[in-house]
Every structure is written in structure tokens, then in C-alpha cells.
Write an enzyme that holds these catalytic residues in place. Sequence first.
Site, PDB file in Angstrom:
ATOM      1  N   HIS A   3       3.611   2.307  -9.245  1.00  0.00           N
ATOM      2  CA  HIS A   3       3.974   3.311  -8.575  1.00  0.00           C
ATOM      3  C   HIS A   3       4.573   3.285  -7.630  1.00  0.00           C
ATOM      4  O   HIS A   3       5.258   4.521  -7.049  1.00  0.00           O
ATOM      5  CB  HIS A   3       2.503   4.169  -8.404  1.00  0.00           C
ATOM      6  CG  HIS A   3       1.748   3.645  -7.211  1.00  0.00           C
ATOM      7  ND1 HIS A   3       0.710   2.641  -7.503  1.00  0.00           N
ATOM      8  CD2 HIS A   3       1.783   3.680  -6.043  1.00  0.00           C
ATOM      9  CE1 HIS A   3       0.096   2.653  -6.198  1.00  0.00           C
ATOM     10  NE2 HIS A   3       0.915   3.160  -5.291  1.00  0.00           N
ATOM     11  N   ASP A  27      -0.560  -0.513 -13.951  1.00  0.00           N
ATOM     12  CA  ASP A  27      -0.098  -0.299 -12.724  1.00  0.00           C
ATOM     13  C   ASP A  27       0.660  -1.741 -11.884  1.00  0.00           C
ATOM     14  O   ASP A  27       0.651  -1.714 -10.404  1.00  0.00           O
ATOM     15  CB  ASP A  27      -0.944   0.290 -11.636  1.00  0.00           C
ATOM     16  CG  ASP A  27      -0.342   0.985 -10.229  1.00  0.00           C
ATOM     17  OD1 ASP A  27       0.858   1.228 -10.434  1.00  0.00           O
ATOM     18  OD2 ASP A  27      -0.956   1.357  -9.139  1.00  0.00           O
ATOM     19  N   SER A  80      -0.069  -0.243  -0.798  1.00  0.00           N
ATOM     20  CA  SER A  80      -0.072  -0.740  -2.116  1.00  0.00           C
ATOM     21  C   SER A  80       1.024  -1.602  -2.632  1.00  0.00           C
ATOM     22  O   SER A  80       2.025  -1.903  -2.252  1.00  0.00           O
ATOM     23  CB  SER A  80       0.638   0.762  -2.979  1.00  0.00           C
ATOM     24  OG  SER A  80      -0.526   1.603  -2.890  1.00  0.00           O
TER      25      SER A  80
END
Length: 401
Positions: free
Chosen positions: A130, A160, A239
Site C-alpha cells: 500500500h 501487503d 508502514s
Amino acid sequence: MQPKTWFQLLTHALAVLVGVMVTVVGFHALPSQADPLDRVVASSPVALTSSNAKPATNFVVAAVQKVGPAVVRIDTERTVSLGIDPFLDDPFFRRFFGDSGFNIPRERTERGQGSGFIVDKNGTIITNAHVVEGAQKVSVTLTDGRQLSARVRGTDEVTDLAVLKLDNPPGNLPVATLGDSSQVQVGDWAIAMGNPLGLDNTVTLGIISNLRRSSSEVGIPDKRLNFIQTDAAINPGNSGGPLLNANGEVIGINTAIRAGAEGIGFAIPVDLAKTITPILAEGKTVPHPYIGVVMSTLTPELARQINSDPNSTIQVPETSGVIIRQVIPSSPAAEAGLRRGDVITEVAGQKVTTADQLQRVVEQSQVGQRLEMRVRRGDQTVALNVRTGDRKQVMGQNPRN
């Protein structure tokens, strides 16, 4: 002695005295001249390498010194088309109103930021899918300030995970050491590194607070993950950054925070990344076996509640198993004859009592493999064979499995 001789001796004595004074002043001046140079060197990128770092005072400092240089900031750009009302292009309106007010931008540039870490000297970087989703331009900034261009080699939305490759990797790239997430225990130290909220080179400390936290529990039903849970602070921008153990080894990839939660973050186990990274690095698609159902765990108590509800459209057996809430049309499950309300109690000779357990069985199978299932359907028990398909064929659906 002649006056001229006295004069010559006096002259030589003065010359020696002046020389001594100059030498003494010179020795005192050199240190003061060197101080500014030392400060310049200390603030330069070269001086921030591990060889010049201060001795570690605790395990966190040691871990940061070991892995920190391999953690990068990832900046992305993508162009997004804007939805423009068709009437703005209608010649009729332009005839009466002209072009004034109609020259509206039809595209905009979106920028994003995340973290990642270098895993080899060739410039391979692991991050979250993402973080680089839809990115048309990717730049990587090292902790020493160097900015390098990179390209996305592959992404896998189901897990992911994404792999980047530096276009022209320099020869002195720092590399993070990958650990073994299967050895992680609840209560172990956890060190999160990354660039949260635009604050580069941030380190937070906590412990491992849970293992194998399923993506459905976290609120991400379209993923197939069992997260490492930690109370080390993880914020937007973290992230893709590494989660480290006390030895400075990567045990996870920071990936999610739960909305409204405090002190809870989640990371993808690094063992999963080890399996998927080589596939993505080659630009290939990661196969994900699936059967095409939305399912939930069924207990006898829950079955009684369903059966006693006057608005319930189905009656289910009061047993433990996995109840099918929805069957995706044209999926392997549909082709095998699974129906809404069926309760799966056994797969491939293994009893299943939870949805997560069934999910793991499917994940560990191969695409195209036939799975024998025992299913309770009302008062009957039926045997079905489901041949797994490839999840990438699912369009517009988010099946649990």
C-alpha cells in the site's frame, strides 16, 4: 670586543627569541583552528557511519546502529485523473459562456510517503504494497541523506508486501539482517523503525504483545495474514519499516494500526516476506490458493442463537465448524456445490473448528489441489471435493478464502 661585534650578537639573540615566540604561539593556535574542522566532520554523512558511532550503551542503541543505516524513506508520486462533469466540454455551453471557468485541471499529482529497508547489496528493498500502490515515480532517501531513484519490481496486495529495486545502487549500501519470526515469543522486546508522520529516522520501543493475530481480527478481511502484534508505537509513515528484536534482526514489517486503538500495532512476520520477496523481485505474481467463500466460526451456542431467531432464513446444525455465509459465484466452492449455511467440519482428513484454521489449510495447499471436505447440511453429512483456484482470478470480490 668591538662595538660591531656586540651589535651582531644582539641581533642574533633577538632573532632566536622571536623564533621561539612564533613557535610557541603556533602550537597554541593549531588546536583552536582544528576545532571548527572537527565539528564539520562530525556533522557530515560520513561521520554518521557505524564505524564512527559512539559505543552502544544498551541493546536498543546497538540494534539501531546495526540496522538504522539500512532503513529508508520512500516517497511516491502518481497522477490521478479527476472526474469532470461532461457538460463542461459541451460546445453549447462554451458558445454562450466561453472558456472562462472551464479550464479546470483534469489531473492532479498525489504524493505519499512510507518506509522500507534494504536487504541486499544489489539495492533490493522490502516495503508494504500500500506504500507504493499506483506509484509512477519512486524515490528513496537513506539516513545519510543520499537520494536514489527506484522502481517497483512487484507487489502482492493479499499479503501487503512489495519489493523495490534501486536503479543505480551505490557500492556501499548498508543491509538489514533478517531474523526468524518463528522464534518470536510474546513478551520479547520489539523495536520499530521508520519515518512516521514525516519525522525521519524515528525509533520506538515496546514488546511483542500477541502472535498470529489474524487479519480478520484486525479488521482487514481481504488480507491473508497472521500479524505480529506489538505495543511499540506505529504511526502513518511507519508502514514498510522494520520491526526488530533485541539482537537487531528484522522479525517483521510494520504495516497496520487499528483505528481508535492506542498502543497496538501490527507487523507482517519476516518469514512470510522471505518466501514472497524472491518471487516479487523477479516481477512474478504470487499464487494464492482460494476456494471462494465468506465464512465464520460456528459454535453450538451460536448455532442455537441462529436457529432460535424468528428472522433467520436458515437452520444450522448445533455443532462446531466453519459456517459458509456466502459463496462467490463461479468460484471453486460454487462449482463443487458448497451452499450458504453449509458447515464444514473436516478438510483433507483434518477436523476444523475455526475459520482461521480452515484458512491456513487452504493457504498451505497448492493452486489446483483437490481438497476433500465433510460438510453438515441440515441433518445430513455430505462429502465434497473442492479444487482450489488462484485468488487473482477473483474480480470485484473480497472472499475470506
